[in-house]
Design an enzyme around this catalytic site. Structure first.
Site, short mmCIF file in Angstrom:
data_model
loop_
_atom_site.label_atom_id
_atom_site.label_comp_id
_atom_site.label_asym_id
_atom_site.label_seq_id
_atom_site.Cartn_x
_atom_site.Cartn_y
_atom_site.Cartn_z
N GLU A 47 14.33 60.09 5.48
CA GLU A 47 13.85 61.40 5.03
C GLU A 47 12.33 61.41 4.85
O GLU A 47 11.81 60.70 3.99
CB GLU A 47 14.51 61.78 3.70
CG GLU A 47 14.06 63.16 3.22
CD GLU A 47 14.71 63.61 1.91
OE1 GLU A 47 15.06 62.74 1.11
OE2 GLU A 47 14.82 64.82 1.71
N GLU A 106 19.43 71.02 -1.89
CA GLU A 106 18.91 70.05 -2.86
C GLU A 106 17.84 70.80 -3.65
O GLU A 106 16.70 70.94 -3.20
CB GLU A 106 18.32 68.83 -2.14
CG GLU A 106 17.89 67.76 -3.14
CD GLU A 106 17.10 66.65 -2.50
OE1 GLU A 106 17.40 65.48 -2.77
OE2 GLU A 106 16.16 66.96 -1.73
C1 LER Z 1 15.37 63.41 -1.88
O1 LER Z 1 16.24 63.95 -0.93
C2 LER Z 1 14.13 64.20 -1.98
O2 LER Z 1 13.96 65.17 -1.29
C3 LER Z 1 13.10 63.78 -2.92
O3 LER Z 1 12.19 64.83 -3.17
C4 LER Z 1 13.68 63.27 -4.21
O4 LER Z 1 12.66 62.77 -5.00
MN MN Z 2 15.48 65.90 0.08
#
Ligand code: LER
Ligand code: MN
Length: 269
Positions: free
Chosen positions: A150, A243
């Site tokens: 990510e 999220e």
């Molecule tokens: C985790 O998926 C994310 O996007 C981060 O900003 C978490 O700290």
């Molecule tokens: Mn994230």
């Protein structure tokens, strides 16, 4: 495309999920119209897996991915100068992969990859991150689990901030290493969100959605019709997983996400 939301499978694993019991979160997700729940988990060994699978079956919800960021907050980091912390991060990731194999989920490598500010210069930190990715992707491949790298914005982490940087790393590995792109981070790091989606088209495995203020989609100013349109154009068939900060309250956050996103998802079916 399908819709999911991040929930805490171990208490307070992430502040970007409602601080409620897993059962309450799963019940609300089903009622609001989600297809799945992404599980934020500190240590998978703390979970009662038979109960978890029963709960998911009862509410007929899938699990697209497992979040691992809580481990970083415990001091585990793939890029740490201390080998014990690096080994701890790898051991923890393997436990996530084992659980992911049972749930048919993918495993996220976000904060757990570590930072230069853990104590190593860029080249050395990246060397450890890449050898960790090689190890975990080889461990995950026979279990049919994919690893999701990510890109995270510059205010949270000091390496692999942009989709372009993370894409170049993912392409060095097996085809079970891809990207988790997150619209909140993209809004900070990408000059053009839809162009970045098109450029990384062959390695986008999972998507986090949040509006520009990290509230549920629809509470801010991101152009979700354009984002979903670009994902549809590249043939993305995976999950859009919310999220988000649970503001103004968790129930409104769940319902706003579904109200804003489900019509966009359905429009292209
Ligand atoms: C985790 O998926 C994310 O996007 C981060 O900003 C978490 O700290
Ligand atoms: Mn994230």
């Amino acid at each position: 495309m399908k819709l999911a939301i991040v929930v805490n499978a171990t208490p307070k694993a992430t502040p970007l999920a409602a601080d409620i019991s897993l059962e309450d979160a799963v019940r609300l997700a089903k009622d609001a119209g989600f297809d799945g729940v992404e599980l934020a988990i500190a240590d998978p060994l703390d979970l009662d897996v038979p109960n978890l699978t029963k709960l998911l079956e009862t509410y007929d919800l899938r699990v697209p991915a497992l979040g691992t960021g809580a481990a970083y907050k415990e001091g585990l980091s793939m890029a740490h100068p201390d080998i014990r912390r690096r080994e701890g991060a790898m051991k923890r990731l393997k436990a996530h992969v084992d659980l992911a194999a049972v749930l048919e989920a993918d495993v996220i490598v976000g904060l757990i990859r570590g930072k230069m500010s853990d104590g190593l210069p860029y080249d050395e930190a990246m060397k450890h991150i890449k050898s960790g990715l090689a190890e975990i992707s080889a461990y995950a491949k026979p279990k049919d689990v994919r690893i999701l790298l990510e890109p995270i914005n510059r205010y949270e982490i000091d390496l692999l901030n942009s989709i372009g940087d993370a894409y170049a790393v993912a392409k060095e590995f097996h085809d079970n290493v891809g990207l988790l792109i997150d619209t909140f981070h993209m809004n900070i790091e990408e000059p053009n969100l839809t162009e970045s989606i098109r450029k990384a088209h062959d390695r986008i495995f999972h998507v986090h959605i949040a509006d520009n203020i990290r509230w549920a989609p629809g509470f801010g100013c991101l152009d979700f019709p354009a984002i979903v349109g670009a994902l549809r154009d590249i043939g993305y068939k995976g999950y859009l997983s919310a999220e988000i900060l649970h503001e103004p309250d968790y129930e409104k956050a769940f319902r706003k996400t579904a109200e804003h996103m489900l019509p966009l998802i359905k429009a292209g079916k």
